[in-house]
Write a protein that holds these residues in place. Sequence first.
Motif, PDB file in Angstrom:
ATOM      1  N   LEU A 177      10.708 -43.565 -11.474  1.00  0.00           N
ATOM      2  CA  LEU A 177      11.053 -43.503 -10.052  1.00  0.00           C
ATOM      3  C   LEU A 177      12.568 -43.602  -9.944  1.00  0.00           C
ATOM      4  O   LEU A 177      13.169 -44.555 -10.461  1.00  0.00           O
ATOM      5  CB  LEU A 177      10.379 -44.635  -9.278  1.00  0.00           C
ATOM      6  N   VAL A 178      13.171 -42.625  -9.301  1.00  0.00           N
ATOM      7  CA  VAL A 178      14.626 -42.578  -9.149  1.00  0.00           C
ATOM      8  C   VAL A 178      14.937 -42.738  -7.660  1.00  0.00           C
ATOM      9  O   VAL A 178      14.789 -41.782  -6.883  1.00  0.00           O
ATOM     10  CB  VAL A 178      15.204 -41.242  -9.672  1.00  0.00           C
ATOM     11  N   PRO A 179      15.338 -43.948  -7.228  1.00  0.00           N
ATOM     12  CA  PRO A 179      15.653 -44.148  -5.809  1.00  0.00           C
ATOM     13  C   PRO A 179      16.806 -43.244  -5.371  1.00  0.00           C
ATOM     14  O   PRO A 179      17.808 -43.108  -6.077  1.00  0.00           O
ATOM     15  CB  PRO A 179      16.057 -45.619  -5.733  1.00  0.00           C
ATOM     16  N   ARG A 191       8.235 -34.920  -7.835  1.00  0.00           N
ATOM     17  CA  ARG A 191       7.686 -35.051  -6.491  1.00  0.00           C
ATOM     18  C   ARG A 191       8.511 -36.119  -5.778  1.00  0.00           C
ATOM     19  O   ARG A 191       9.317 -36.791  -6.408  1.00  0.00           O
ATOM     20  CB  ARG A 191       6.200 -35.396  -6.525  1.00  0.00           C
ATOM     21  N   LEU A 192       8.325 -36.292  -4.518  1.00  0.00           N
ATOM     22  CA  LEU A 192       9.026 -37.329  -3.765  1.00  0.00           C
ATOM     23  C   LEU A 192       8.030 -38.409  -3.368  1.00  0.00           C
ATOM     24  O   LEU A 192       6.876 -38.114  -3.061  1.00  0.00           O
ATOM     25  CB  LEU A 192       9.686 -36.741  -2.515  1.00  0.00           C
ATOM     26  N   TRP A 238      10.032 -39.025  -7.747  1.00  0.00           N
ATOM     27  CA  TRP A 238       8.949 -39.511  -8.609  1.00  0.00           C
ATOM     28  C   TRP A 238       8.806 -38.493  -9.730  1.00  0.00           C
ATOM     29  O   TRP A 238       8.457 -37.343  -9.494  1.00  0.00           O
ATOM     30  CB  TRP A 238       7.686 -39.641  -7.781  1.00  0.00           C
ATOM     31  N   LEU A 239       9.112 -38.923 -10.944  1.00  0.00           N
ATOM     32  CA  LEU A 239       8.989 -38.056 -12.106  1.00  0.00           C
ATOM     33  C   LEU A 239       7.696 -38.406 -12.820  1.00  0.00           C
ATOM     34  O   LEU A 239       7.602 -39.433 -13.488  1.00  0.00           O
ATOM     35  CB  LEU A 239      10.203 -38.220 -13.025  1.00  0.00           C
ATOM     36  N   LEU A 279      13.228 -25.205  -4.498  1.00  0.00           N
ATOM     37  CA  LEU A 279      12.873 -26.498  -5.085  1.00  0.00           C
ATOM     38  C   LEU A 279      11.822 -27.240  -4.266  1.00  0.00           C
ATOM     39  O   LEU A 279      12.052 -28.363  -3.806  1.00  0.00           O
ATOM     40  CB  LEU A 279      14.126 -27.370  -5.259  1.00  0.00           C
ATOM     41  N   PRO A 280      10.648 -26.643  -4.057  1.00  0.00           N
ATOM     42  CA  PRO A 280       9.613 -27.340  -3.278  1.00  0.00           C
ATOM     43  C   PRO A 280       9.114 -28.585  -4.007  1.00  0.00           C
ATOM     44  O   PRO A 280       8.913 -28.572  -5.220  1.00  0.00           O
ATOM     45  CB  PRO A 280       8.505 -26.290  -3.157  1.00  0.00           C
ATOM     46  N   LEU A 281       8.957 -29.652  -3.246  1.00  0.00           N
ATOM     47  CA  LEU A 281       8.476 -30.918  -3.806  1.00  0.00           C
ATOM     48  C   LEU A 281       7.373 -31.477  -2.919  1.00  0.00           C
ATOM     49  O   LEU A 281       7.552 -31.580  -1.697  1.00  0.00           O
ATOM     50  CB  LEU A 281       9.612 -31.943  -3.874  1.00  0.00           C
TER      51      LEU A 281
END
Length: 195
Positions: free
Chosen positions: A155-157, A122-123, A135-136, A44-46
């Motif tokens: 954005l999902v904290p 991504r983060l 970060w979607l 799961l690379p981000l």
Amino acid sequence: MLRPSPAPGPALRSVLAALGSPTVVREARTPALRVAQGPLSPELPLPVHVLDITGAPGHPPRTRLAGWRFLIRNGDRTIAAADTAPTPDGWSFSHFFEGPYVSSTERALQQAEKIPVAYRPRLLSVPELYMLTLWLQADPEADDTTAAPAAADLLVPLAPAPPGITAHHPYPAADLLPVLSTRLAPPLLGSPAPA
């Protein structure tokens, strides 16, 4: 539904080399890696972006690509993460770590998989607030150097989130970024510091 970006080959190879080095694993400050039985695999690379809101007032914040993060699995469990950093020659292994953001990232990715819209994960790190978000990106064709979250992005904290921001709640970027910008803005001369 997630459409992750493939990690740069040198970033993945640097993590595989670190996992294959008994010295690096033994010296890592991650007890789970030191006692793991069986193979370890980076998954799961981000891409990790850092939020920069120091631009001119009224202008959207910008981000910079700071590295790639891999979740490290041992069998069917995620036990740690590995970060890579950019170098003049490409990418190199930075460090292994454990902690709440590892399991929180995995949980947020599982939640995002259930969304019927395609997103590129991504983060997004906000160091000044000790905050990390999943970060979607709504544009699944965007590249990994995108300058800033778009209004349609989510954005999902991740937990732990700063006070007043709910962890694992998907916020439209257009709603959360102004809140973050306000918290990070320097106080005006003569005004009290924000709470």
